[in-house]
Write an enzyme that holds these catalytic residues in place. Structure first.
Site, mmCIF file in Angstrom:
data_model
loop_
_atom_site.group_PDB
_atom_site.id
_atom_site.type_symbol
_atom_site.label_atom_id
_atom_site.label_comp_id
_atom_site.label_asym_id
_atom_site.label_seq_id
_atom_site.Cartn_x
_atom_site.Cartn_y
_atom_site.Cartn_z
ATOM 1 N N HIS A 41 6.598 -62.111 7.868
ATOM 2 C CA HIS A 41 6.394 -60.691 8.146
ATOM 3 C C HIS A 41 4.965 -60.485 8.651
ATOM 4 O O HIS A 41 4.003 -60.913 8.025
ATOM 5 C CB HIS A 41 6.621 -59.889 6.863
ATOM 6 C CG HIS A 41 6.353 -58.422 6.999
ATOM 7 N ND1 HIS A 41 5.505 -57.739 6.148
ATOM 8 C CD2 HIS A 41 6.806 -57.507 7.894
ATOM 9 C CE1 HIS A 41 5.468 -56.469 6.493
ATOM 10 N NE2 HIS A 41 6.235 -56.307 7.551
ATOM 11 N N HIS A 85 -2.218 -54.167 13.340
ATOM 12 C CA HIS A 85 -1.529 -53.596 12.193
ATOM 13 C C HIS A 85 -1.807 -52.104 12.144
ATOM 14 O O HIS A 85 -2.867 -51.674 11.686
ATOM 15 C CB HIS A 85 -2.007 -54.266 10.911
ATOM 16 C CG HIS A 85 -1.046 -54.128 9.782
ATOM 17 N ND1 HIS A 85 -0.555 -52.906 9.374
ATOM 18 C CD2 HIS A 85 -0.464 -55.056 8.976
ATOM 19 C CE1 HIS A 85 0.267 -53.089 8.361
ATOM 20 N NE2 HIS A 85 0.341 -54.372 8.099
#
Length: 338
Positions: A41, A85
């Site tokens: 992930h 992110h």
């Protein structure tokens, strides 16, 4: 005295394959969709002392250790695509092209491996913008294009051996804005796959369908179990989600409450087959337990030597301090993990 036919038969017996595909000879003749893969992930997000990091080890090491599905969120800055992110000010892992070039180089050095890449299109940019980094990195030429589109069942994908022989050893998905009429090798994720709840904060990890919205049954598609636990806290009136490193050894364990092993078995019981992908944070925590779980549901012998290059994420988080810049951004940005 042996008959001529029996002599001929013993002299020309069918050879047995001894070359593993993705680490196991059994996988060579198995459909791509009939195998469970461990996925990283937010694979690119490796940054020490950054609360938004999801992995401890860089992508080439991830692949060496047995990760065979790479997921990450992209954002566009000044007409260039980066792996970032939520915001490139929070965690910028570099350009998409640079990251994929490392992956392509690893694939050239490991010609009997098949991997999956899932691109999170965080800014919903047009699919054509991904063509240049995919081509320049070398990934595009390795990407598989299915003959069938809608309605492709999990057990109708080619075998790993077939993909290897064709030289199409990358299955490439995009979550949003894929258009296979324009870029055939960037597959529309939710045409072929569904997911359990993402950004989970519930350690029970329900095996229900979360995306795509409105899907009521599994439709025979591939499916991904999002097994990456997040911790929630409030700051400045915002609810903040960050990877739960404190409980990572439990989350990545082979057995017990909240474990990836229990989650895989529960999903298998619910849907009659194991998840295609187990998407985890800090896969190295547990010293290979995530790969042990994959071997169990794949009905093969666990033979991993993973993760001797890293200490557990749970121990490292206790020793480390979050940088001031990271902490400021964690307090100001609501992190939506995908």
């Amino acid at each position: 005295m042996k008959s001529p036919s029996s002599v001929e038969s013993s002299a020309f017996s069918v050879p047995t394959n001894t070359q593993p595909c993705n680490g196991y000879t059994e996988f060579c003749a198995r459909s791509y969709g009939n195998i469970t893969y461990v996925g990283a992930h937010n694979s690119p997000f490796v940054k020490k002392n950054n609360a938004a990091a999801n992995q401890n080890l860089e992508v080439a090491v991830q692949l060496d250790d047995g990760i065979r599905m790479l997921q990450g969120q992209t954002h566009e800055v000044n007409d260039t695509l980066y792996y970032c992110h939520t915001s490139c000010d929070l965690l910028n892992a570099g350009t998409v092209e640079a990251y994929l070039s490392i992956v392509a180089d690893w694939l050239r050095k490991n010609p009997f491996e098949v991997i999956t890449i899932l691109i999170g299109n965080g800014d919903f940019v047009n699919v054509e913008k991904f063509v240049a980094p995919l081509q320049k990195s070398g990934i595009a030429e390795m990407a598989y294009v299915p003959k069938a589109r809608n309605g492709l069942q999990y057990n109708q994908w080619p075998t790993l051996g077939d993909l290897i022989l064709r030289g199409k050893r990358v299955v490439l998905f995009m979550d949003y804005k894929a258009d296979e009429a324009r870029v055939p090798y960037i597959l529309d994720e939710f045409v072929y796959m569904w997911e359990t709840p993402f950004s989970p904060t519930d350690p029970n990890f329900p095996c229900t369908i979360d995306r795509p919205p409105g899907q009521e049954n599994d439709g025979g598609k591939l499916y991904m179990a999002n097994h990456n636990l997040n911790a929630k806290f409030s700051a400045f009136g915002q609810n903040i989600l960050i990877p739960d490193k404190v409980n990572i050894n439990r989350t990545n364990a082979a057995d017990g409450f909240g474990s990836v092993g229990l989650n895989a078995r529960q999903c298998t019981e619910k849907w009659g087959r194991p998840p295609t992908f187990l998407l985890v944070d800090f896969y190295d925590a547990g010293n290979g337990s995530v790969f042990q779980v994959a071997a169990e549901v794949n009905n093969v012998t666990f033979n991993s030597t993973c993760c001797s290059k890293s200490t557990s994420a749970a121990r490292s988080v206790i020793r480390s301090r979050v940088t001031l810049r990271s902490l400021v951004w964690v307090c100001l940005v609501v992190i939506v993990l995908s």
